[in-house]
Design a protein around this motif. Structure first.
Motif, short mmCIF file in Angstrom:
data_model
loop_
_atom_site.label_atom_id
_atom_site.label_comp_id
_atom_site.label_asym_id
_atom_site.label_seq_id
_atom_site.Cartn_x
_atom_site.Cartn_y
_atom_site.Cartn_z
N UNK A 81 0.69 -0.81 0.37
CA UNK A 81 -0.26 -0.48 0.38
C UNK A 81 0.80 1.03 -0.12
N UNK A 124 5.08 -5.76 -7.69
CA UNK A 124 5.53 -6.56 -6.77
C UNK A 124 5.74 -7.65 -6.06
N UNK A 179 2.14 2.43 -3.37
CA UNK A 179 1.32 2.69 -4.39
C UNK A 179 0.64 4.33 -4.46
N UNK A 180 0.75 4.09 -2.36
CA UNK A 180 1.44 5.83 -2.45
C UNK A 180 2.55 6.74 -3.02
N UNK A 235 5.07 10.81 -8.70
CA UNK A 235 4.39 10.91 -9.80
C UNK A 235 3.88 12.71 -9.65
N UNK A 258 2.67 7.38 -6.48
CA UNK A 258 1.61 8.70 -6.27
C UNK A 258 2.06 10.18 -5.85
N UNK A 298 6.09 -0.47 -10.73
CA UNK A 298 5.68 -0.88 -9.50
C UNK A 298 6.43 -2.28 -9.71
#
Lengths: 494, 276
Positions: A358, A378, A361-362, A368, A365, A376
């Motif tokens: 998680x 995994x 992803x943050x 970016x 962002x 990314x």
């Protein structure tokens, strides 16, 4: 005939009721955790899951960590330190036996330490033993360890799970049949499912209150939630889904302990991979990151922001979050200064825990927003260890460093983030040889500032350690001063 | 067209399909909110006027996520069906034209081989070896569409080969390739369209399944399967996070299946004759 049947039925009901009454006085516990150990030798692997099962329960060292992180006597009942701080004489406890019935003597201590520091040793923390010059067994209950130079950390080092005392007779099978001196004996391992321990009746110290302990391994967060809710497990240490904790807190059947860990969660950067070898770029990344958003979004608020690689509950900790405060404008400026006004692309490789997936992803962002595109990927833990930790084939990764007092990894140029700085290496050498607590504290603070200023990695937050347990269980560790699930003091409330 | 509307299942099926295809098309040009920008402060909001389906655990608009997810699903399924048709149909035609020959045996036994593997298992293997990405998911699903179309085409083509008009064409001296293209292919197209619709819905399910286990499209590309996977620990906390992507998968697959049924009724000559 009919009457007889009813009566015998009644008897069996009574017998059943009686057996339930007996079962109420519980002496068994099922503890779940996410990761299963790859094998059962804490002295030859970096996997923290080994210590989570065996530390203090099965294996003990000369010293041991208490629940608050203090270093207490373990197999050594007491010790004396020479004037120059170079030689330690340990007095061992009397009557200590290994689980196979043999005596634990000074020879076993000598064997364990010599094995750990040997050239061909597979120990994951060889640095702990690097300062040892000689180990002598003076008599069966006395061990004298001479160091090359004074090391104020020595007693602390001896408390690590990597420094536990093992026996030469049983070392060959230690990976599947660990024989230690602890309050519990290893009894069974069903791979992929559980490890069972039983009480050691001949324990030298305070005996354990529990008769049997089962460690279950449940990696999936949804299954973890279900297993606790259904009371299939009595406790879940390191509960993987922080979003479910409020629900457990509201349920009187459970207790929720949110403790601190030694887990500095960092966005590690490959310091040798362009453009991340440029300190300006690393600084830009550090300033692009909004820690609170990550703590809220990935950990649902559980976690303390950190600005350097040091645990906030440590008295020597300095809050350096200000050196990398969230400032996207400054980050863009720094990027432009480094010659990447249009940003660049890099990889972001994420291990399985939710803080990484998680958080990744943050962070992607947030990066970016200043023009850095991340690809990314995994990874499973084995792949992560292979590609990132050993192979150093990555740009960015997120991981929590759960070893206690591990700032020394920044003095290792071959460590996976490849920070090679002679100043820091000299500084760390000074820390190791400094015996004066005040000077040492000052040096430690200097070291924290050095890595924060160089933006070796982006420092995110200190990992919280949530334990969800049956409300009637007492004596569980709240904090994780080292990776351990010490059950020697755990019992059921009457 | 009249027949299409006469069938009770076709219309709702077509409507559902149009809605999802439309959402995917619109998402190419416009979405209510950018799905790559996270807004943690606004996370897990219930449906409201600003966010008709609420927001997810990172504060992203679920409607926008579903639109982009529809695009991902449709793109993966469409290309996968395309791979299956482009490779499978020529193989099937060739096998039928040379019935009983060695090439026929080789083609059909290889098809049996691929068919014998559980498709999702092989898809997992392919993505595990070559890395998880939307492209590898497409290839994995596409490979499994090849034998489906090859078998269907061969079976239908074999019955056509014994028809009088094909005989006539052979007597007139046309080669097997020309007959296959000019006489056989046009007459199996109906079947292919129906099968294509069904494979398309299976492709959407497969993509959702692969994404659910983390082997499909990678973040930040939105994907229905991953939305489900990410929200499953929060289902007691914010059920709408899982309900909407779940409904999207359900309705899309339902719509495509209804449409496929309707098309079969309409296009299958036997059923058409029975109706009139």
């Amino acid at each position: 005939m009919r009457f007889k049947f009813v009566r015998s039925g009644l008897v069996s009901v009574l017998a059943l009721a009686a057996s339930i009454g007996i079962a109420e006085a519980k002496s068994d516990v099922v503890v779940a955790m996410q990761l299963e150990p790859p094998h059962l030798d804490p002295t030859s692997a970096a996997a923290g899951a080994i210590d989570s099962v065996l530390y203090s329960n099965v294996f003990e060292g000369l010293t041991r960590f208490g629940p608050d992180g203090t270093v207490n006597p373990g197999l050594a009942e007491s010790w004396t330190i020479s004037e120059d701080g170079k030689s330690y004489t340990f007095k061992l406890n009397e009557g200590v036996k290994f689980h196979d019935g043999t005596d634990m003597t000074a020879e076993d201590v000598k064997f364990s330490l010599d094995r750990a520091r040997a050239d061909d040793s597979a120990n994951a923390q060889k640095a702990l033993f690097a300062g040892i010059d000689t180990v002598e067994a003076v008599d069966p209950l006395t061990v004298k360890v001479t160091l090359k130079e004074a090391n104020s950390n020595f007693l602390f080092n001896m408390a690590w799970g990597d420094a536990v005392i093992v026996a030469p007779e049983t070392i060959a099978d230690i990976k599947t049949n660990p024989v230690g001196t602890g309050a519990f004996k290893f009894s069974d391992w069903v791979q992929g499912d559980k490890i069972e321990l039983e009480r050691n009746p001949d324990y030298w110290g305070t005996p354990a209150k529990l008769d049997n302990v089962t460690f279950k391994f449940i990696s999936d967060p949804t299954a973890a939630f279900a297993s606790v809710m259904a009371e299939d497990v009595n406790a879940f240490v390191g509960f993987p889904a922080p979003e479910n904790l409020p629900q457990f807190e509201a349920d009187p059947r459970f207790q929720v302990l949110v403790g601190s860990t030694e887990g500095e969660t960092i966005l590690a950067m490959n310091n040798k991979l362009p453009p991340l070898d440029n300190p300006l770029v690393r600084s830009a990344i550090a300033h692009a990151i909004n820690r609170q958003a990550i703590i809220d979004g990935a950990m649902f608020g559980y976690g303390t922001p950190i600005g350097t690689h040091f645990a906030p509950h440590n008295p020597d900790y300095v809050d350096l979050t200000g050196m990398s405060q969230y400032d996207p404008e400054l980050a863009k400026k720094l990027l432009a200064e480094a010659g990447f006004a249009d940003g660049f692309e890099t990889t972001l490789k994420l291990p399985p825990p939710s803080y990484a997936r998680r958080g990744g992803e943050i962070i992607a962002s947030q990066l970016r927003a200043i023009g850095i595109e991340t690809e990314i990927t995994n990874l499973e833990w084995a792949q992560w260890l292979e590609q990132v930790f050993k192979g150093k084939d990555y740009g960015l990764t997120i991981v929590s460093h759960t070893e206690p007092m591990d700032i020394g990894i920044y003095a290792r140029p071959d460590y996976y983030f490849q920070y090679d700085n002679p100043d820091f290496q000299a500084l760390f050498a000074d820390i190791t040889s400094e015996n004066d607590p005040q000077k040492r504290s000052a040096l430690l603070k200097q070291a924290q500032e050095k890595i924060a200023g160089d933006h070796v990695n982006a420092y995110l937050f200190q990992l919280a350690f949530p334990t969800v347990a049956d409300a009637r269980i007492k004596g569980l560790w709240k904090n994780q001063p080292t990776q351990a699930t010490d059950l020697t003091g755990v019992s059921w409330e009457d | 067209m009249k027949g299409l509307l006469h069938n009770r299942s076709t219309l709702p099926g077509a409507l559902l399909t149009v809605v999802f295809a439309g959402a995917a098309l619109i998402s190419l040009f416009w979405v209510p909110y950018d799905t790559t920008v996270l807004n943690i402060a606004d996370r897990m909001k219930l449906p409201s006027l600003a966010h008709p389906f609420g927001t997810d655990q990172f504060g992203r608009d679920i409607l926008s996520m579903l639109m982009v997810g529809a695009r991902t699903s449709i793109a993966v399924a469409l290309v996968a069906v395309g791979i299956g048709m482009l490779a499978g149909v020529p193989l099937g035609l060739a096998a039928a034209a040379r019935k009983g020959s060695l090439p026929d045996e080789i083609i059909m036994r290889t098809n049996d081989l691929v068919f014998a593997f559980p498709s999702l298992l092989i898809a997992v293997m392919i993505t595990a070896v070559f890395g998880a990405s939307a492209l590898n998911a497409i290839i994995a699903i596409g490979i499994f569409n090849i034998p489906v179309f090859a078998r269907l085409t061969r079976g239908a083509a074999l019955t056509l080969w014994s028809r009088e008009y094909v005989m006539a064409a052979r007597v007139a001296g046309k080669g097997a390739a020309r007959i296959s293209l000019e006489h056989i292919l046009p007459n199996v197209t109906n079947l292919l369209i129906v099968q294509g619709t069904i494979q398309f819905s299976l492709g959407i399910l497969a993509e959702a399944g692969l994404s659910y286990v983390g082997l499909g499209a990678q973040p930040p590309t939105a994907s229905w399967g991953r939305m489900l996977a990410d929200s499953q620990t929060m289902i007691s906390l914010a059920p709408h996070l899982a309900i909407f992507p779940g409904m999207a998968i359900l309705l899309t697959v339902l719509g495509l299946n209804l449409l496929g049924d309707g098309l079969r009724d309409l296009l299958d000559p036997k059923l058409r004759r029975a109706r009139t």
